[in-house]
Design a protein around this motif. Structure first.
Motif, PDB file in Angstrom:
ATOM      1  N   UNK A 190       0.833  -1.386   0.016  1.00 23.97           N
ATOM      2  CA  UNK A 190       0.045  -0.053   0.024  1.00 23.97           C
ATOM      3  C   UNK A 190       0.870   1.172   0.058  1.00 23.97           C
ATOM      4  N   UNK A 191       1.692   1.420   0.893  1.00 21.57           N
ATOM      5  CA  UNK A 191       2.604   2.698   1.047  1.00 21.57           C
ATOM      6  C   UNK A 191       3.553   2.966  -0.402  1.00 21.57           C
ATOM      7  N   UNK A 192       3.661   1.919  -1.161  1.00 24.15           N
ATOM      8  CA  UNK A 192       4.367   2.227  -2.377  1.00 24.15           C
ATOM      9  C   UNK A 192       3.343   2.268  -3.329  1.00 24.15           C
ATOM     10  N   UNK A 193       2.266   2.783  -3.208  1.00 24.63           N
ATOM     11  CA  UNK A 193       1.271   3.290  -4.297  1.00 24.63           C
ATOM     12  C   UNK A 193       0.743   2.081  -4.877  1.00 24.63           C
ATOM     13  N   UNK A 194       0.679   0.962  -3.803  1.00 25.97           N
ATOM     14  CA  UNK A 194      -0.179  -0.052  -4.298  1.00 25.97           C
ATOM     15  C   UNK A 194       0.681  -1.115  -5.194  1.00 25.97           C
ATOM     16  N   UNK A 195       1.994  -0.961  -5.279  1.00 23.71           N
ATOM     17  CA  UNK A 195       2.840  -1.684  -6.099  1.00 23.71           C
ATOM     18  C   UNK A 195       3.420  -2.906  -5.185  1.00 23.71           C
ATOM     19  N   UNK A 196       3.236  -4.214  -5.824  1.00 18.37           N
ATOM     20  CA  UNK A 196       3.446  -5.254  -5.256  1.00 18.37           C
ATOM     21  C   UNK A 196       5.059  -5.526  -4.903  1.00 18.37           C
ATOM     22  N   UNK A 197       5.650  -4.736  -5.870  1.00 13.38           N
ATOM     23  CA  UNK A 197       7.153  -5.069  -5.345  1.00 13.38           C
ATOM     24  C   UNK A 197       7.623  -4.606  -3.759  1.00 13.38           C
ATOM     25  N   UNK A 198       6.935  -3.688  -3.323  1.00 12.82           N
ATOM     26  CA  UNK A 198       7.281  -3.347  -1.935  1.00 12.82           C
ATOM     27  C   UNK A 198       6.981  -4.550  -0.919  1.00 12.82           C
ATOM     28  N   UNK A 199       5.791  -5.215  -1.264  1.00 10.01           N
ATOM     29  CA  UNK A 199       5.337  -6.290  -0.451  1.00 10.01           C
ATOM     30  C   UNK A 199       5.909  -7.540  -0.609  1.00 10.01           C
ATOM     31  N   UNK A 200       6.528  -7.833  -1.887  1.00  6.64           N
ATOM     32  CA  UNK A 200       7.085  -9.125  -2.016  1.00  6.64           C
ATOM     33  C   UNK A 200       8.427  -8.960  -1.609  1.00  6.64           C
ATOM     34  N   UNK A 201       9.041  -7.865  -1.527  1.00  6.80           N
ATOM     35  CA  UNK A 201      10.401  -7.689  -1.330  1.00  6.80           C
ATOM     36  C   UNK A 201      10.838  -8.306  -0.136  1.00  6.80           C
ATOM     37  N   UNK A 202      12.331  -8.713   0.059  1.00 15.30           N
ATOM     38  CA  UNK A 202      12.740  -9.026   1.610  1.00 15.30           C
ATOM     39  C   UNK A 202      12.704  -7.727   2.464  1.00 15.30           C
ATOM     40  N   UNK A 203      13.012  -6.722   1.855  1.00 11.13           N
ATOM     41  CA  UNK A 203      12.966  -5.563   2.808  1.00 11.13           C
ATOM     42  C   UNK A 203      12.639  -4.237   1.948  1.00 11.13           C
ATOM     43  N   UNK A 204      11.934  -3.093   2.508  1.00  9.71           N
ATOM     44  CA  UNK A 204      11.714  -1.918   1.830  1.00  9.71           C
ATOM     45  C   UNK A 204      12.454  -0.867   2.555  1.00  9.71           C
ATOM     46  N   UNK A 205      13.413  -0.069   2.026  1.00  7.91           N
ATOM     47  CA  UNK A 205      14.076   0.899   3.185  1.00  7.91           C
ATOM     48  C   UNK A 205      13.743   2.209   2.643  1.00  7.91           C
ATOM     49  N   UNK A 206      13.169   3.015   3.611  1.00  5.50           N
ATOM     50  CA  UNK A 206      12.575   4.375   3.406  1.00  5.50           C
ATOM     51  C   UNK A 206      13.621   5.332   4.002  1.00  5.50           C
ATOM     52  N   UNK A 207      13.743   6.498   3.115  1.00  5.55           N
ATOM     53  CA  UNK A 207      14.334   7.605   3.433  1.00  5.55           C
ATOM     54  C   UNK A 207      13.505   8.729   4.129  1.00  5.55           C
ATOM     55  N   UNK A 208      13.562   9.289   5.297  1.00  9.08           N
ATOM     56  CA  UNK A 208      12.692  10.238   5.890  1.00  9.08           C
ATOM     57  C   UNK A 208      13.362  11.250   6.456  1.00  9.08           C
TER      58      UNK A 208
END
Ligand SMILES: Cc1cc2nc3c(=O)[nH]c(=O)nc-3n(C[C@H](O)[C@H](O)[C@H](O)COP(=O)(O)O)c2cc1C
Length: 488
Positions: free
Chosen positions: A385-403
């Motif tokens: 969801x956070x990645x604009x609904x793109x499965x890539x972030x849900x399927x990834x081993x990890x998603x790294x965010x910069x804030x």
């Protein structure tokens, strides 16, 4: 003194946020027949071909034509070519939003072995330089430089805005950052020092390159090599060089030009003052918290090979990566960057499948080199969801965010800080790409729902803004003819 009205920047940032509603409200249809060309081509300048790559090209540690070629090629050259039903895409060494390649590179150099002092444009399509000016103009870019060569990067609004409209200004930082991750890694591999500069007199550098600043603007500079002080530059006459139009017509998004204009530094004194302000900026000390120590392993694959391998993952398998692999990617990204601005971004991660780590949300304490758990749970759906609904972030081993705390950053560094924060995130993300591909993993940059990201990582991330996102994992094999799919 620099325009300190940082509301303009904060407004730009707010009005270019993605949200669940904004994506539905502002559907944008791509005008394919008007798609911009991916290259800037001067109509009347003779190409100066760069030498082909071969063993022994370039003397280690020397800024010569062979090494310059490698820097330019492995930062922004064409590494892959793919045919799609809609045409051919020439993919480049560094990742770029929408494969639209809006960043250009120029060289401003002293006399080098095999290359006369001058100002040159790099054309990745024919691997050639074109000379815009003859003579040593380095002092126009940085009077104090001792680097024989300065690589200047610019952003061309329309080339990216065709798809991303006013959000392109953020993309300038990200897409320039991934190029610089490659450039810095390559300089290191060639034994060259490389210092990134975000502070310079904008009108001088834009004028030197002969840019039409309503369309293309200088963004950053990398000084490569040392020991060659710049003398005074020849007189800088205006240049107007004809280029091939990018599209039949271009659409202007004034909000980006205004945004960029508010970041300009007008004089050498302003540059010095900005650098001083940037030097004094320090992120607040993180309170000590129980964290998990990283276990990185040293690099072993030559950088050229890593860059040739790189290509954004279009899909991930849901298999875990090892803790060592994840540690290595995080650790490499946090290595200091030699710049005139400080570290600004904070790093968070949604861990879906990393051996030995409980799935959940983490804060990466870069000073202590530890991962600090924020919340446990299976957040694959949330990451998608956070990645604009793109499965890539849900399927990834990890998603790294910069804030980053934008208000604090702008309060210290003025509007120029906005350029720095987006650019730094791009460099860090680009390093994560390289760290992943060095270990035969995959990565992809992703866009995101801004405020939902902040909310997800709060309370730790309260008051911070989402800047960039990179997902990491095992690439799944997909039909090589499938077009790179990218949500807005
Ligand atoms: C800042 C940034 C954001 C990106 N966002 C997305 C995205 O939201 N979705 C996606 O599928 N790919 C995304 N990408 C990947 C690009 O589509 C990809 O880099 C481009 O097509 C070039 O392909 P390559 O990386 O394989 O060379 C992003 C890349 C970058 C650098």
């Amino acid at each position: 003194m620099q325009n300190q009205q940082t509301e303009k920047t904060l407004n730009y940032h707010s009005r270019t946020k993605h949200s669940y509603e904004s994506i539905r409200r502002n559907a944008h249809f791509l005008d394919w027949p008007n798609r911009p060309l991916p290259f800037k081509t001067y109509r009347d300048l003779e190409p100066i071909p760069l030498p082909p790559e071969r063993e022994g090209t370039g003397v280690p540690g020397s800024v010569d034509l062979g090494n310059l070629r490698n820097l330019l090629y492995y930062a922004a050259g064409i590494t892959k070519q793919r045919q799609y039903p809609g045409g051919e895409i020439l993919f480049r060494a560094a990742a770029c939003t929408g494969a639209l390649y809006e960043i250009e590179l120029y060289v401003v150099c002293a006399d080098l072995p095999d290359l006369a002092a001058g100002v040159y444009h790099f054309h990745p399509g024919d691997m050639a330089l074109r000379r815009l000016r003859q003579g040593d103009f380095r002092a126009v870019v940085d009077a104090a430089t001792e680097a024989p060569s300065l690589i200047v990067s610019t952003g061309t609004y329309w080339r990216n805005a065709w798809k991303y409209q006013a959000r392109t200004y953020r993309h300038f930082g990200w897409d320039n950052g991934t190029i610089h991750a490659n450039l810095l890694a390559m300089a290191d591999g060639l034994g060259l020092s490389a210092r990134v500069m975000c502070g310079f007199v904008d009108s001088d550098v834009n004028g030197l390159l002969g840019l039409d600043v309503d369309r293309e603007v200088a963004l950053a500079i990398v000084a490569t090599g040392e020991g060659c002080p710049a003398g005074s530059a020849p007189e800088m006459k205006p240049v107007q060089l004809a280029t091939v139009p990018l599209s039949k017509h271009e659409v202007d998004y004034p909000v980006m030009r205004e945004m960029h204009r508010s970041t300009w530094l007008e004089t050498a004194q302003e540059v010095t003052a900005w650098r001083e302000m940037a030097r004094c900026f320090e992120k607040p000390e993180e309170p000590a918290a129980e964290g998990i120590n990283l276990e990185p392993v040293p690099a072993s694959v030559p950088i050229k090979e890593v860059i040739r391998r790189r290509g954004s993952s279009r899909r991930f398998r849901r298999d875990p990566i090892t803790f060592q692999q994840f540690s290595t990617i995080l650790d490499r990204s946090r290595q200091p960057i030699l710049t005139d601005f400080p570290a600004i971004n904070d790093i968070y991660a949604v861990v879906n499948a990393v051996d030995g780590l409980t799935p959940g949300a983490y804060f990466f304490d870069t000073r202590r080199c530890t991962l600090v758990p924020q919340k446990r749970g299976d957040f694959r759906d949330r990451a998608t969801y956070l990645a604009l609904g793109q499965d890539l972030a849900g399927d990834a081993a990890a998603s790294v965010f910069f804030l980053a705390d934008l208000e604090q950053c702008l309060a210290s560094m003025g509007n120029r800080g906005y350029r720095a924060v987006q650019f730094e995130a791009g460099i860090l993300g680009g390093r994560m790409y390289l760290g992943a591909y060095a270990q035969r993993l995959g990565a992809t940059g992703l866009t995101f729902f801004d405020d939902d990201v902040t909310e997800f990582f709060s309370p730790h991330a309260a008051n911070k803004s989402a800047v960039f996102l990179v997902a990491i994992g095992h690439p799944a094999t997909i039909d090589s003819k499938s077009t790179p799919k990218e949500a807005s």
